[in-house]
Design an enzyme around this catalytic site. Structure first.
Site, PDB file in Angstrom:
ATOM      1  N   ASP A 253       8.064   6.059   2.923  1.00 14.36           N
ATOM      2  CA  ASP A 253       8.264   7.500   3.077  1.00 14.36           C
ATOM      3  C   ASP A 253       9.660   7.853   3.578  1.00 14.36           C
ATOM      4  O   ASP A 253      10.416   6.984   4.021  1.00 14.36           O
ATOM      5  CB  ASP A 253       7.194   8.084   4.012  1.00 14.36           C
ATOM      6  CG  ASP A 253       6.864   7.183   5.197  1.00 14.36           C
ATOM      7  OD1 ASP A 253       7.728   6.376   5.579  1.00 14.36           O
ATOM      8  OD2 ASP A 253       5.756   7.287   5.723  1.00 14.36           O
TER       9      ASP A 253
ATOM     10  N   ASN B  40      -3.603   9.455  14.501  1.00 17.05           N
ATOM     11  CA  ASN B  40      -4.644  10.209  13.785  1.00 17.05           C
ATOM     12  C   ASN B  40      -5.156   9.458  12.551  1.00 17.05           C
ATOM     13  O   ASN B  40      -5.872  10.019  11.737  1.00 17.05           O
ATOM     14  CB  ASN B  40      -4.121  11.592  13.376  1.00 17.05           C
ATOM     15  CG  ASN B  40      -2.957  11.513  12.397  1.00 17.05           C
ATOM     16  OD1 ASN B  40      -2.538  10.417  12.011  1.00 17.05           O
ATOM     17  ND2 ASN B  40      -2.433  12.648  11.984  1.00 17.05           N
TER      18      ASN B  40
ATOM     19  N   HIS C 258      -3.289   8.154  10.096  1.00 12.17           N
ATOM     20  CA  HIS C 258      -2.516   8.257   8.854  1.00 12.17           C
ATOM     21  C   HIS C 258      -1.885   6.914   8.478  1.00 12.17           C
ATOM     22  O   HIS C 258      -1.611   6.075   9.340  1.00 12.17           O
ATOM     23  CB  HIS C 258      -1.470   9.388   8.908  1.00 12.17           C
ATOM     24  CG  HIS C 258      -0.259   9.135   9.741  1.00 12.17           C
ATOM     25  ND1 HIS C 258       0.446  10.142  10.369  1.00 12.17           N
ATOM     26  CD2 HIS C 258       0.428   7.991  10.041  1.00 12.17           C
ATOM     27  CE1 HIS C 258       1.477   9.636  11.003  1.00 12.17           C
ATOM     28  NE2 HIS C 258       1.483   8.333  10.822  1.00 12.17           N
TER      29      HIS C 258
ATOM     30  N   GLU D 235      -1.740  12.299   5.821  1.00  8.40           N
ATOM     31  CA  GLU D 235      -2.422  12.802   7.010  1.00  8.40           C
ATOM     32  C   GLU D 235      -3.915  12.991   6.718  1.00  8.40           C
ATOM     33  O   GLU D 235      -4.323  13.007   5.549  1.00  8.40           O
ATOM     34  CB  GLU D 235      -1.795  14.138   7.413  1.00  8.40           C
ATOM     35  CG  GLU D 235      -0.292  14.072   7.701  1.00  8.40           C
ATOM     36  CD  GLU D 235       0.057  13.380   9.022  1.00  8.40           C
ATOM     37  OE1 GLU D 235      -0.782  12.645   9.577  1.00  8.40           O
ATOM     38  OE2 GLU D 235       1.195  13.567   9.480  1.00  8.40           O
TER      39      GLU D 235
HETATM   40  C1  F6R Z   1       6.297   4.959   8.733  1.00 10.20           C
HETATM   41  C2  F6R Z   1       4.967   5.470   8.409  1.00 10.20           C
HETATM   42  C3  F6R Z   1       3.996   5.871   9.476  1.00 10.20           C
HETATM   43  C4  F6R Z   1       4.053   4.999  10.724  1.00 10.20           C
HETATM   44  C5  F6R Z   1       3.078   5.513  11.771  1.00 10.20           C
HETATM   45  C6  F6R Z   1       3.151   4.731  13.062  1.00 10.20           C
HETATM   46  O1  F6R Z   1       7.014   4.651   7.568  1.00 10.20           O
HETATM   47  O2  F6R Z   1       4.669   5.614   7.267  1.00 10.20           O
HETATM   48  O3  F6R Z   1       2.696   5.832   8.924  1.00 10.20           O
HETATM   49  O4  F6R Z   1       3.757   3.678  10.390  1.00 10.20           O
HETATM   50  O5  F6R Z   1       3.334   6.864  12.046  1.00 10.20           O
HETATM   51  O6  F6R Z   1       4.397   4.931  13.659  1.00 10.20           O
HETATM   52  P1  F6R Z   1       4.862   4.071  14.921  1.00 10.20           P
HETATM   53  O7  F6R Z   1       5.035   2.680  14.436  1.00 10.20           O
HETATM   54  O8  F6R Z   1       6.188   4.691  15.326  1.00 10.20           O
HETATM   55  O9  F6R Z   1       3.789   4.210  15.945  1.00 10.20           O
END
Ligand code: F6R
Length: 242
Positions: free
Chosen positions: A63, A132, A134, A139
């Site tokens: 992303d 959450n 995701h 989401e």
């Molecule tokens: C990042 C992504 C997100 C993160 C998730 C956890 O490319 O797609 O799904 O993996 O938000 O983020 P952290 O590792 O910062 O807790």
């Protein structure tokens, strides 16, 4: 797999990448950003210094924030450069990250999917998980059938990611993200999670019902998906699997 700590989690994830590259030097890697994979990227840099070759590897990131140029310091382009790509010998032309600065997001998303298809799909996708549930920026409520799309970030995600920005108002409200279907099409998935704040999402993803309200629960349907968890992230699992 439940491991002692963040270091062990990162090493085990690096072992998965090394194993793949040993059997397939021209592998296609799917990569994530955020705090979780930083240790994995440090490990990969170490292993590169010890001879691991990335010259034939192709990468796709999950992303990118919509509206941020690639040289913006909180963009995921910038993150990947800082944490991984500047150290490795992956040709720049083999690195793919959605272009968050595109004036035509729908076309960008279509061409991203086409590029993944053209190289024959992703061999190993690294995932983190949001508090959450995701995965990527899919989401809660995102249809499982979605491919790469322009998506809205949930308030919880904006809150969580505001730590990387000077002000909460600076966090983009949208992103370009590979979809759940794009992720499920990857041949192998390794999801990493550490820390107590992920424990509820992990328990729901692994042991809860498969539901679009908890996007990571879809991974229960994937034929080759491994969760690598530290003790804290695994603490709410009722059936711990070593
Ligand atoms: C990042 C992504 C997100 C993160 C998730 C956890 O490319 O797609 O799904 O993996 O938000 O983020 P952290 O590792 O910062 O807790």
């Amino acid at each position: 797999m439940i491991v002692k700590d963040y270091t062990e989690m990162s090493k085990l994830a690096a072992d998965a990448v090394v194993g793949l590259l040993e059997s397939k030097p021209a592998a296609v890697l799917g990569l994530a950003t955020g705090s979780t994979p930083i240790g994995l990227y440090e490990e990969l840099v170490q292993r590169y210094h010890h001879g691991l070759d990335f010259s034939q590897v192709t990468t796709f990131n999950l992303d990118e924030y919509y509206g941020l140029a690639s040289d913006h310091p909180t963009s995921y382009h910038y993150y990947m450069q800082q944490h991984l790509f500047q150290y490795l010998n992956i040709p720049a032309t083999s690195i793919n990250i959605p272009n968050g600065a595109t004036p035509e997001p729908a076309g960008e998303c279509r061409s991203y999917e086409a590029k993944i298809a053209k190289v024959g799909g992703i061999d190993l996708q690294v995932l983190g998980i949001g508090t959450n549930g995701h995965i990527g920026f899919n989401e809660p409520g995102t249809p499982f059938g979605n491919t790469t799309s322009l998506v809205n970030l949930a308030p919880a995600t904006i809150e969580a990611n505001s730590r990387f920005f000077e002000r909460r108002e600076d966090v983009p409200r949208q992103a370009l993200s590979m979809g759940i279907r794009s992720i499920m099409n990857c041949r192998r998935i390794v999801l990493l999670a550490n820390g107590e704040n992920k424990a509820n999402a992990i328990a729901a993803a692994v042991e809860g019902p498969i539901s679009e309200t908890l996007p990571a629960s879809v991974l229960q349907l994937h034929p080759d998906c491994t969760f690598i968890l530290d003790q804290a992230a695994a603490k709410n699992l009722t059936h711990s699997r070593g």
